[in-house]
Design a protein around this motif. Structure first.
Motif, PDB file in Angstrom:
ATOM      1  N   CYS A   1       0.837  -1.211   0.000  1.00  0.00           N
ATOM      2  CA  CYS A   1       0.000   0.000   0.000  1.00  0.00           C
ATOM      3  C   CYS A   1       0.867   1.255   0.000  1.00  0.00           C
ATOM      4  N   ALA A   2       1.945   1.224   0.786  1.00  0.00           N
ATOM      5  CA  ALA A   2       2.842   2.377   0.853  1.00  0.00           C
ATOM      6  C   ALA A   2       3.606   2.552  -0.455  1.00  0.00           C
ATOM      7  N   LYS A   3       4.040   1.438  -1.031  1.00  0.00           N
ATOM      8  CA  LYS A   3       4.825   1.471  -2.268  1.00  0.00           C
ATOM      9  C   LYS A   3       4.052   2.114  -3.412  1.00  0.00           C
ATOM     10  N   TYR A   4       2.743   1.801  -3.515  1.00  0.00           N
ATOM     11  CA  TYR A   4       1.954   2.308  -4.629  1.00  0.00           C
ATOM     12  C   TYR A   4       1.021   3.451  -4.222  1.00  0.00           C
ATOM     13  N   GLY A   5       1.205   3.947  -3.013  1.00  0.00           N
ATOM     14  CA  GLY A   5       0.473   5.134  -2.582  1.00  0.00           C
ATOM     15  C   GLY A   5      -1.024   4.960  -2.534  1.00  0.00           C
ATOM     16  N   PHE A   6      -1.499   3.831  -1.996  1.00  0.00           N
ATOM     17  CA  PHE A   6      -2.937   3.620  -1.858  1.00  0.00           C
ATOM     18  C   PHE A   6      -3.549   4.735  -1.010  1.00  0.00           C
ATOM     19  N   GLU A   7      -4.723   5.167  -1.408  1.00  0.00           N
ATOM     20  CA  GLU A   7      -5.430   6.202  -0.649  1.00  0.00           C
ATOM     21  C   GLU A   7      -5.867   5.663   0.703  1.00  0.00           C
ATOM     22  N   LYS A   8      -5.827   6.531   1.719  1.00  0.00           N
ATOM     23  CA  LYS A   8      -6.249   6.174   3.065  1.00  0.00           C
ATOM     24  C   LYS A   8      -7.522   6.921   3.414  1.00  0.00           C
ATOM     25  N   PRO A   9      -8.487   6.308   4.124  1.00  0.00           N
ATOM     26  CA  PRO A   9      -8.453   4.962   4.695  1.00  0.00           C
ATOM     27  C   PRO A   9      -8.829   3.849   3.719  1.00  0.00           C
ATOM     28  N   ASN A  10      -9.404   4.222   2.562  1.00  0.00           N
ATOM     29  CA  ASN A  10      -9.817   3.212   1.585  1.00  0.00           C
ATOM     30  C   ASN A  10      -9.410   3.657   0.196  1.00  0.00           C
ATOM     31  N   ASP A  11      -8.900   2.721  -0.589  1.00  0.00           N
ATOM     32  CA  ASP A  11      -8.601   3.002  -1.982  1.00  0.00           C
ATOM     33  C   ASP A  11      -9.581   2.195  -2.829  1.00  0.00           C
ATOM     34  N   ARG A  12     -10.513   2.891  -3.471  1.00  0.00           N
ATOM     35  CA  ARG A  12     -11.564   2.209  -4.214  1.00  0.00           C
ATOM     36  C   ARG A  12     -10.988   1.360  -5.349  1.00  0.00           C
TER      37      ARG A  12
ATOM     38  N   THR B   1      -9.128  10.671   9.242  1.00  0.00           N
ATOM     39  CA  THR B   1      -9.738  12.002   9.179  1.00  0.00           C
ATOM     40  C   THR B   1      -9.066  12.932  10.176  1.00  0.00           C
ATOM     41  N   LEU B   2      -8.741  12.403  11.350  1.00  0.00           N
ATOM     42  CA  LEU B   2      -8.015  13.204  12.343  1.00  0.00           C
ATOM     43  C   LEU B   2      -6.645  13.633  11.813  1.00  0.00           C
ATOM     44  N   ILE B   3      -6.027  12.767  11.052  1.00  0.00           N
ATOM     45  CA  ILE B   3      -4.701  13.078  10.502  1.00  0.00           C
ATOM     46  C   ILE B   3      -4.807  14.013   9.295  1.00  0.00           C
ATOM     47  N   GLN B   4      -5.689  13.655   8.356  1.00  0.00           N
ATOM     48  CA  GLN B   4      -5.762  14.398   7.097  1.00  0.00           C
ATOM     49  C   GLN B   4      -6.465  15.744   7.229  1.00  0.00           C
ATOM     50  N   GLN B   5      -7.519  15.789   8.050  1.00  0.00           N
ATOM     51  CA  GLN B   5      -8.256  17.039   8.203  1.00  0.00           C
ATOM     52  C   GLN B   5      -8.000  17.719   9.542  1.00  0.00           C
ATOM     53  N   GLY B   6      -7.721  16.915  10.566  1.00  0.00           N
ATOM     54  CA  GLY B   6      -7.473  17.480  11.890  1.00  0.00           C
ATOM     55  C   GLY B   6      -6.023  17.801  12.140  1.00  0.00           C
ATOM     56  N   ARG B   7      -5.157  17.449  11.182  1.00  0.00           N
ATOM     57  CA  ARG B   7      -3.726  17.741  11.238  1.00  0.00           C
ATOM     58  C   ARG B   7      -3.058  17.174  12.491  1.00  0.00           C
ATOM     59  N   MET B   8      -3.527  16.023  12.945  1.00  0.00           N
ATOM     60  CA  MET B   8      -2.873  15.327  14.050  1.00  0.00           C
ATOM     61  C   MET B   8      -1.784  14.418  13.504  1.00  0.00           C
ATOM     62  N   GLY B   9      -0.824  14.088  14.346  1.00  0.00           N
ATOM     63  CA  GLY B   9       0.141  13.067  14.004  1.00  0.00           C
ATOM     64  C   GLY B   9      -0.464  11.697  14.266  1.00  0.00           C
ATOM     65  N   ALA B  10       0.157  10.649  13.720  1.00  0.00           N
ATOM     66  CA  ALA B  10      -0.388   9.304  13.875  1.00  0.00           C
ATOM     67  C   ALA B  10      -0.465   8.889  15.342  1.00  0.00           C
ATOM     68  N   THR B  11       0.578   9.168  16.097  1.00  0.00           N
ATOM     69  CA  THR B  11       0.592   8.797  17.526  1.00  0.00           C
ATOM     70  C   THR B  11      -0.466   9.573  18.294  1.00  0.00           C
ATOM     71  N   GLU B  12      -0.590  10.858  17.991  1.00  0.00           N
ATOM     72  CA  GLU B  12      -1.591  11.702  18.663  1.00  0.00           C
ATOM     73  C   GLU B  12      -3.005  11.204  18.356  1.00  0.00           C
TER      74      GLU B  12
END
Length: 298
Positions: free
Chosen positions: A47-58, A174-185
Motif C-alpha cells: 500500500c505504501a509502495k503504490y500510494g494507496f489512498e487512506k483509509p480506503n482506496d476504491r 480524518t483526524l490526521i488528514q483534516q485534523g492535522r494530528m500526528g499518527a501517535t496523537e
C-alpha cells in the motif's frame, strides 16, 4: 509424423516411485462447509509502495473484487465469497467433492488463481503504476464449519470486523488528514472510544456523517451468482435452513445440467448485509446449491 507423448501402460513401479508413499492424505471433514480464506502478504508495504489512498482506496477494492469474480468463474464449486481490505473468503458447499476435498489442492488452487488474476488485472485499475518486484502475493487457509449457522456466523464475523475496522480507520485518518494530528496523537485520542464516540467525533469536528460513507467501505463485498430473488415465506415446504442444505440424490445428467446453469449465471458483486436473514432467505440457492432461475434481461 509428429511425435506423440508416450503413455506407460504397464503397472510396474520404478525404483524411485516409492517417494510417493511420503505424501500425506489431507481430506477435509466430510459433510461440512469449507471456507478458504486468503490474505494479502505484506500488503502494508504494498500500500505504501503504490500510494494507496487512506483509509480506503476504491481502485484496490475493485481489483480485489474483480479477482474474486474471476476465481468464482473458474471454480464453479464456490457458492459465495466475501471480501474486505486485502482478504477474501470463499465458501464451498458442504456437498463439495472437488479434488476429493483435499485441503492442499483446494487452498493452493484458490490462492494461485486469485493471485494470478490480481496481478493480471492490476493494470486495469492502476494503469499508471506498473507492478515491480516484489509482486503481490497471498496466503490461504481452510476451515470447516459443520452447520449452516456456523458458516453464516463466520460471514457475519467478517462483516462486523469490516464495520469496526472501517469506522476506526475512517476516524483515525480524518483526524490526521483534516485534523492535522500526528499518527501517535490520533491513536492516543481514539483510545477507549466506542463506535458512538467515533461517529460523534466525525460529525461534530468534521461535519461528516459516517452513515453516508459508501456501502463498499462499511459492509465489504459479497460475490455470488445472480438468479431471480425469492420472496421470503414463498417456500411452502417448511424446510429449515439445514434441511435446505442437505444433499439430494441426483443423477450425473442432472448434475451436469446444474453445472451448465451455474456457468451461465452472471456473477455479481454487491455490498449487502449478510448478517440478517433477508440476504439468505431471498437467495435459497446459496444454501441448497441448486441453481435458481436466470433473471430476464431488461
Amino acid at each position: 509424423m509428429a511425435n506423440s507423448k508416450a503413455v506407460a501402460t504397464n503397472t510396474t513401479r520404478s525404483r524411485f516411485e516409492y517417494v510417493k508413499d511420503f505424501e500425506r492424505p489431507d481430506p477435509l471433514l466430510p459433510n461440512t462447509w469449507i471456507v478458504v480464506r486468503i490474505d494479502g502478504k505484506g500488503f502494508t508495504k504494498l500500500c505504501a509502495k503504490y500510494g494507496f489512498e487512506k483509509p480506503n482506496d476504491r481502485r484496490a477494492l475493485d481489483l480485489m473484487n474483480a479477482a474474486a469474480k474471476a476465481v468464482m468463474t473458474e471454480i464453479s464449486d464456490i457458492i459465495v465469497s466475501y471480501g474486505v481490505s486485502d482478504e477474501y473468503s470463499f465458501v464451498f458447499h458442504k456437498t463439495c467433492t472437488l479434488y476429493d476435498r483435499r485441503e492442499s489442492k483446494l487452498v493452493s488452487t484458490v490462492v494461485s488463481t486469485f493471485t494470478a488474476y490480481y496481478v493480471y488485472l492490476w493494470s486495469t485499475y492502476f494503469p499508471d503504476m506498473p507492478l515491480a518486484p516484489p509482486l503481490p502475493s497471498f496466503d490461504g487457509r481452510a476451515v470447516c464449519y459443520p452447520s449452516v449457522q456456523n458458516m453464516r456466523d463466520y460471514m457475519s464475523w467478517r462483516q462486523v470486523d469490516c464495520h469496526i475496522n472501517n469506522l476506526y480507520n475512517t476516524t483515525f485518518w480524518t483526524l490526521i488528514q483534516q485534523g492535522r494530528m500526528g499518527a501517535t496523537e490520533a491513536e492516543e485520542f481514539l483510545k477507549g472510544t466506542l463506535s458512538k464516540d467515533k461517529n460523534e467525533i466525525l460529525f461534530s469536528k468534521f461535519h461528516m456523517n459516517y452513515n453516508n460513507e459508501p456501502e463498499i467501505f462499511k459492509k465489504g463485498s459479497v460475490v455470488f451468482r445472480d438468479y431471480e430473488l425469492v420472496e421470503p415465506g414463498s417456500d411452502k415446504t417448511g424446510d429449515t435452513v439445514d434441511d435446505l442444505a442437505e444433499p439430494s440424490s441426483q443423477s450425473k445428467t442432472q448434475a451436469e445440467k446444474d453445472k451448465k446453469r451455474r456457468a451461465k449465471a452472471r456473477i455479481v458483486v454487491e455490498h449487502l448485509d449478510v448478517i440478517k436473514d433477508d440476504f439468505w432467505d431471498r437467495r435459497p440457492w446459496l444454501l441448497s446449491n441448486k441453481p435458481g432461475k436466470i433473471p430476464k434481461q431488461t
